[in-house]
Design an enzyme around this catalytic site. Sequence first.
Site, short mmCIF file in Angstrom:
data_model
loop_
_atom_site.label_atom_id
_atom_site.label_comp_id
_atom_site.label_asym_id
_atom_site.label_seq_id
_atom_site.Cartn_x
_atom_site.Cartn_y
_atom_site.Cartn_z
NE ARG A 25 45.05 43.65 41.34
CZ ARG A 25 45.09 44.95 41.21
NH1 ARG A 25 46.14 45.65 40.85
NH2 ARG A 25 43.92 45.33 41.43
NE ARG A 29 49.09 49.16 36.06
CZ ARG A 29 48.40 49.93 36.77
NH1 ARG A 29 47.85 50.74 35.91
NH2 ARG A 29 47.74 49.56 37.99
NE ARG A 38 46.70 46.75 30.89
CZ ARG A 38 46.41 47.84 30.43
NH1 ARG A 38 46.35 48.14 29.24
NH2 ARG A 38 46.10 48.94 31.25
CG ASP A 74 39.35 43.34 37.98
OD1 ASP A 74 40.58 43.71 38.23
OD2 ASP A 74 38.44 43.98 38.47
CE1 TYR A 149 36.66 49.38 43.12
CE2 TYR A 149 36.35 47.36 44.25
CZ TYR A 149 37.28 48.68 43.79
OH TYR A 149 38.56 48.50 44.25
O1 CP3 Z 1 46.65 38.70 41.35
C1 CP3 Z 1 46.80 38.55 39.98
O2 CP3 Z 1 47.86 38.35 39.55
C2 CP3 Z 1 45.40 38.09 39.31
C3 CP3 Z 1 44.75 39.31 38.61
C4 CP3 Z 1 44.10 40.20 39.48
C5 CP3 Z 1 43.63 41.55 38.87
N1 CP3 Z 1 42.84 42.22 39.62
C6 CP3 Z 1 44.06 42.00 37.58
C7 CP3 Z 1 44.20 43.48 37.43
C8 CP3 Z 1 43.28 40.09 40.57
C9 CP3 Z 1 43.22 39.09 41.63
C10 CP3 Z 1 42.43 41.38 40.83
C11 CP3 Z 1 41.57 41.52 41.88
C12 CP3 Z 1 41.07 42.90 42.02
N2 CP3 Z 1 40.64 43.80 41.11
C13 CP3 Z 1 40.75 43.31 43.42
C14 CP3 Z 1 40.87 42.78 44.80
C15 CP3 Z 1 42.57 42.51 45.16
C16 CP3 Z 1 42.79 43.88 45.63
O3 CP3 Z 1 43.85 44.23 45.06
O4 CP3 Z 1 42.25 44.30 46.67
C17 CP3 Z 1 40.27 44.73 43.50
C18 CP3 Z 1 39.80 45.70 44.24
C19 CP3 Z 1 40.02 44.77 41.87
C20 CP3 Z 1 39.60 46.06 41.29
C21 CP3 Z 1 40.44 46.90 40.33
N3 CP3 Z 1 41.03 46.20 39.18
C22 CP3 Z 1 40.98 48.08 40.48
C23 CP3 Z 1 40.64 48.99 41.72
C24 CP3 Z 1 41.93 48.28 39.36
C25 CP3 Z 1 42.81 49.51 39.01
C26 CP3 Z 1 43.83 49.79 40.16
C27 CP3 Z 1 45.16 49.69 39.40
O5 CP3 Z 1 46.04 49.05 39.71
O6 CP3 Z 1 45.00 50.37 38.17
C28 CP3 Z 1 41.96 47.27 38.48
C29 CP3 Z 1 42.70 46.75 37.34
C30 CP3 Z 1 43.64 45.56 37.22
N4 CP3 Z 1 43.16 44.37 37.62
C31 CP3 Z 1 44.79 45.62 37.17
C32 CP3 Z 1 45.49 44.36 37.13
C33 CP3 Z 1 46.61 43.58 36.91
C34 CP3 Z 1 45.75 46.96 36.69
C35 CP3 Z 1 46.73 46.70 35.72
C36 CP3 Z 1 46.38 47.20 34.21
O7 CP3 Z 1 45.35 48.23 33.99
O8 CP3 Z 1 46.91 46.65 33.48
#
Ligand code: CP3
Length: 346
Positions: A25, A29, A38, A74, A149
Amino acid sequence: MEMNDRFLRACRRGPVDATPVWFMRQAGRYMPEYRAIREKYSLLEICYHPELAAEVTLQPVRALGVDAAILFADILLPAIPLGVGLEFARGEGPVLQNPVRTMEDVKRLQPVHPEKDLGYVMEAIRILRSELSIPLIGFCGAPFTVASYIVEGGSSREFLKTKMVMYSTPEVWHALMETLSGVLAEYLVAQIRAGAQAVQVFDSWVGALSPQDYEKFVLPYSQKVLQAAKAENVPVIHFGTNTTTLLPLMKRAGGDVIGLDWRIPLDDGWSLLGSDVAVQGNLDPAILFAPLPEIKVRVQDILRRAAGRPGHIFNLGHGILQHTPVENVKAVVDMAHEFSALREKV
Ligand code: CP3
């Protein structure tokens, strides 16, 4: 363009001039540049527009000096062509509109052709390969974490619906995992063929399971995804959290590199795994909010536990948290490089 390949060398347990560093990640944000994009586009809009996804991938590369880039996407994107639906509701995390809980639901899943249905991901990879001088990591979710999910319809704490499918209707569970592992394997292979130089399989929530259940309900399916990637001859990282009791089984499932979270000391985790795999980790993401002297102690502790053995990739134990101070993230990159390079010289 000179290529920094210390990340790829460490994945293969080769010699390095300094320990490679990247962060799960690393785009997100906590970065002002990301928040600016965003304001104009949703998360899914960024993913759908390869130029935007590429730009967001490059933001932490420019700001931090990391040794690898991770594609901005994602793990839930495959839910869209599967027909499960995906939406990111403000402040609520992902919402999957058509959850899968019965055999009829599994049969309703649509066939997925990653090259076509997720072509925007492949296009972002192609753009990035022409711009990067560090390796690009592709990724997918592991079958269990993605299934959680798809069954729950969103995030979960107890995974009760998921476990009920597993325990009460195992035939439905196995049918779902068979479908998902096929789709995820093809998706990962498509990313590699588009140019990803390493891949990570995120089994973020697998620590909710006992070793017995992991072996029976998860291992064969993760193995299918990991083996498909391995056959493409790029390093494969297998990551999970809360995995202390699962590490030997995760190693059996596959991966050249196993991700460790912060709950286990890096050297203890590496001992459980054996010296024939590389490890990635494992700073507690919350440490990035601490004062710099405390951060320094923690970074040094991890490097001391790695003890200069080939095959350590420095990372967090899980993703960077929102509101993390960017300057502390940058400081960790510099510290890990500096301390490990000093060790190489003595
Ligand atoms: O790592 C990186 O920089 C690459 C981008 C990336 C995202 N999601 C972008 C994202 C990666 C590798 C993921 C993986 C991901 N997504 C996982 C596995 C990794 C982990 O953290 O365990 C999971 C479980 C998800 C599912 C997911 N996506 C959730 C639960 C959420 C919401 C939680 C939150 O933080 O709001 C997301 C949204 C998401 N995916 C964001 C980002 C940067 C949140 C930011 C936004 O809404 O702009």
